[in-house]
Design an enzyme around this catalytic site. Structure first.
Site, PDB file in Angstrom:
ATOM      1  N   TYR A   1      -7.913  12.572   0.089  1.00  0.00           N
ATOM      2  CA  TYR A   1      -7.352  11.611  -0.221  1.00  0.00           C
ATOM      3  C   TYR A   1      -7.838  10.507  -1.065  1.00  0.00           C
ATOM      4  O   TYR A   1      -7.427  10.012  -2.267  1.00  0.00           O
ATOM      5  CB  TYR A   1      -6.606  10.659   0.983  1.00  0.00           C
ATOM      6  CG  TYR A   1      -5.761   9.469   0.612  1.00  0.00           C
ATOM      7  CD1 TYR A   1      -4.421   9.527   0.473  1.00  0.00           C
ATOM      8  CD2 TYR A   1      -6.464   7.983   0.689  1.00  0.00           C
ATOM      9  CE1 TYR A   1      -3.531   8.502   0.211  1.00  0.00           C
ATOM     10  CE2 TYR A   1      -5.759   7.096   0.635  1.00  0.00           C
ATOM     11  CZ  TYR A   1      -4.382   7.215   0.262  1.00  0.00           C
ATOM     12  OH  TYR A   1      -3.524   6.105   0.009  1.00  0.00           O
TER      13      TYR A   1
ATOM     14  N   SER B   1      -6.304   3.103  -4.134  1.00  0.00           N
ATOM     15  CA  SER B   1      -6.386   2.674  -2.465  1.00  0.00           C
ATOM     16  C   SER B   1      -7.806   2.134  -2.550  1.00  0.00           C
ATOM     17  O   SER B   1      -8.611   2.386  -3.360  1.00  0.00           O
ATOM     18  CB  SER B   1      -6.261   3.971  -1.828  1.00  0.00           C
ATOM     19  OG  SER B   1      -6.746   3.693  -0.246  1.00  0.00           O
TER      20      SER B   1
HETATM   21  P1  NAP Z   1       4.792   6.175   2.800  1.00  0.00           P
HETATM   22  O1  NAP Z   1       5.665   5.099   3.514  1.00  0.00           O
HETATM   23  O2  NAP Z   1       4.568   7.589   3.972  1.00  0.00           O
HETATM   24  O3  NAP Z   1       5.868   6.648   1.480  1.00  0.00           O
HETATM   25  C1  NAP Z   1       5.491   7.599   0.706  1.00  0.00           C
HETATM   26  C2  NAP Z   1       6.667   8.084   0.054  1.00  0.00           C
HETATM   27  O4  NAP Z   1       6.121   9.021  -0.744  1.00  0.00           O
HETATM   28  C3  NAP Z   1       7.988   8.341   0.559  1.00  0.00           C
HETATM   29  O5  NAP Z   1       8.912   8.007   0.001  1.00  0.00           O
HETATM   30  C4  NAP Z   1       7.583   9.885   0.817  1.00  0.00           C
HETATM   31  O6  NAP Z   1       8.994  10.637   0.868  1.00  0.00           O
HETATM   32  C5  NAP Z   1       7.145  10.170  -0.807  1.00  0.00           C
HETATM   33  N1  NAP Z   1       6.613  11.451  -0.820  1.00  0.00           N
HETATM   34  C6  NAP Z   1       5.504  11.909  -0.105  1.00  0.00           C
HETATM   35  N2  NAP Z   1       5.392  13.341  -0.273  1.00  0.00           N
HETATM   36  C7  NAP Z   1       6.048  13.653  -1.488  1.00  0.00           C
HETATM   37  C8  NAP Z   1       6.624  14.714  -2.059  1.00  0.00           C
HETATM   38  N3  NAP Z   1       5.848  15.883  -1.979  1.00  0.00           N
HETATM   39  N4  NAP Z   1       7.597  14.766  -2.983  1.00  0.00           N
HETATM   40  C9  NAP Z   1       8.307  13.528  -3.389  1.00  0.00           C
HETATM   41  N5  NAP Z   1       8.058  12.530  -2.639  1.00  0.00           N
HETATM   42  C10 NAP Z   1       7.154  12.416  -1.555  1.00  0.00           C
HETATM   43  O7  NAP Z   1       3.633   5.694   2.164  1.00  0.00           O
HETATM   44  P2  NAP Z   1       3.119   4.318   1.637  1.00  0.00           P
HETATM   45  O8  NAP Z   1       2.276   3.517   2.703  1.00  0.00           O
HETATM   46  O9  NAP Z   1       4.366   3.334   1.508  1.00  0.00           O
HETATM   47  O10 NAP Z   1       2.362   4.520   0.211  1.00  0.00           O
HETATM   48  C11 NAP Z   1       2.930   4.420  -0.986  1.00  0.00           C
HETATM   49  C12 NAP Z   1       1.631   4.289  -1.781  1.00  0.00           C
HETATM   50  O11 NAP Z   1       0.757   3.336  -1.219  1.00  0.00           O
HETATM   51  C13 NAP Z   1       0.886   5.728  -1.521  1.00  0.00           C
HETATM   52  O12 NAP Z   1       0.413   5.875  -3.255  1.00  0.00           O
HETATM   53  C14 NAP Z   1      -0.330   5.533  -0.699  1.00  0.00           C
HETATM   54  O13 NAP Z   1      -1.547   6.354  -1.098  1.00  0.00           O
HETATM   55  C15 NAP Z   1      -0.662   3.947  -1.028  1.00  0.00           C
HETATM   56  N6  NAP Z   1      -1.050   3.068  -0.373  1.00  0.00           N
HETATM   57  C16 NAP Z   1      -0.730   2.770   0.876  1.00  0.00           C
HETATM   58  C17 NAP Z   1      -1.642   1.944   1.768  1.00  0.00           C
HETATM   59  C18 NAP Z   1      -0.908   1.622   3.170  1.00  0.00           C
HETATM   60  O14 NAP Z   1      -1.654   1.104   4.094  1.00  0.00           O
HETATM   61  N7  NAP Z   1       0.318   1.900   3.535  1.00  0.00           N
HETATM   62  C19 NAP Z   1      -2.919   1.695   1.510  1.00  0.00           C
HETATM   63  C20 NAP Z   1      -3.328   1.959   0.371  1.00  0.00           C
HETATM   64  C21 NAP Z   1      -2.644   2.598  -0.656  1.00  0.00           C
HETATM   65  P3  NAP Z   1       9.600  11.166   2.413  1.00  0.00           P
HETATM   66  O15 NAP Z   1      10.277   9.387   2.664  1.00  0.00           O
HETATM   67  O16 NAP Z   1      10.575  12.038   2.215  1.00  0.00           O
HETATM   68  O17 NAP Z   1       8.456  11.109   3.551  1.00  0.00           O
END
Ligand code: NAP
Length: 250
Positions: free
Chosen positions: A171, A158
């Site tokens: 985070y 990130s």
């Molecule tokens: P998201 O839509 O919240 O998806 C997160 C995923 O992780 C979901 O499949 C969730 O499962 C799963 N998860 C969360 N806690 C878990 C647990 N305890 N055990 C197993 N699975 C778990 O998030 P996203 O935005 O796609 O993020 C994906 C990655 O990108 C992350 O590493 C995040 O830090 C990084 N990131 C995102 C952004 C952004 O702007 N979105 C920016 C920088 C970095 P559920 O479906 O059950 O909730």
């Protein structure tokens, strides 16, 4: 072919016959990556904590013409113990017998407090899900990855994992740790056919982003489908030899 991973252009079979496990593929970027990897010929192992959500993605992949049948691995990274990790690794070994790609994508954003006010138990949960679980999963899957002749581990970073920012607490610290974990793994395998790199997807229209920035105009954000190019680059053959690096999707 372009070497800027953000603008990586790939052929429709670039991940043909690769077995790739993606954590957190029930939603957001992980789900989009699972669908795209399946379209590109990979056999995808869908990981998450919610079987029903994973089954929906499973069905979406089955509907893709010619896609390999995926599999599902349910493991809650907040509560999994050593047996859970071992069972997951054994089922990949027994059912598929191979692993070429591992994408650590699952994460939680946790509380947005100052360091002074951050609750220690909440801190520990974020570090556990975002860092310790990635370490534990990598460790149990290393024998399978090392057996591949072109293995790739991709960690998700990130912007706040490169430069600290107020109120991003655990985070931000967890994403700095992920960058470190990726570099250590890369250095330990510098003479092996296993590469390890980080991707920062940047601001992306997902549930996590909504949780962190509820008031922003979401129409300005990239969709999960628009941030995938560096992941595909790192999972496919064109990144062979690229290791210990950190890339941006935007
Ligand atoms: P998201 O839509 O919240 O998806 C997160 C995923 O992780 C979901 O499949 C969730 O499962 C799963 N998860 C969360 N806690 C878990 C647990 N305890 N055990 C197993 N699975 C778990 O998030 P996203 O935005 O796609 O993020 C994906 C990655 O990108 C992350 O590493 C995040 O830090 C990084 N990131 C995102 C952004 C952004 O702007 N979105 C920016 C920088 C970095 P559920 O479906 O059950 O909730």
């Amino acid at each position: 072919m372009s070497t800027d991973p953000r603008a990586y252009k790939y052929s429709g079979d670039v991940l043909q016959d690769r077995v790739i496990l993606i954590t957190g593929s029930s939603d957001g970027i992980g789900r989009a990556l699972a669908l795209e990897a399946a379209r590109l010929g990979a056999q995808v192992i869908l990981h998450g904590r919610n079987a029903k959500k994973l089954e929906k993605v499973y069905d979406e992949i089955l509907a893709i013409d010619g896609a390999a049948r995926p599999s599902i691995a349910v493991l809650d990274l907040a509560s999994a113990n050593a047996d859970g990790y071992t069972t997951l690794a054994n089922s990949v070994a027994d059912d598929i017998g191979r692993l070429d790609g591992l994408v650590h994508n699952a994460a939680i954003v946790g509380d947005r407090f100052s360091i002074e006010q951050y609750d220690a138990v909440a801190w520990q949960k974020v570090m556990h899900v975002n860092v310790t679980a990635s370490f534990a999963l990598t460790q149990v899957l290393l024998p399978l990855l090392r057996a591949s002749d072109d293995a790739s581990v991709v960690f998700t970073s990130s912007g706040v994992g490169r430069t600290g920012r107020a109120y991003w607490g655990a985070y931000a610290a967890s994403k700095f740790a992920i960058e470190g974990l990726s570099q250590v793994l890369a250095d330990e395998h510098r003479h092996a056919s296993l590469r390890s790199n980080c991707v920062n997807p940047g601001a992306t229209r997902t549930g996590m982003r909504l949780e962190a920035f509820p008031a922003e105009d979401r129409s300005l954000l990239k969709t999960p489908e628009q941030v995938l190019a560096p992941y595909i680059y790192l999972l496919g053959p064109d990144s062979r030899g690229v290791t210990g690096q950190s890339f941006d999707s935007q």
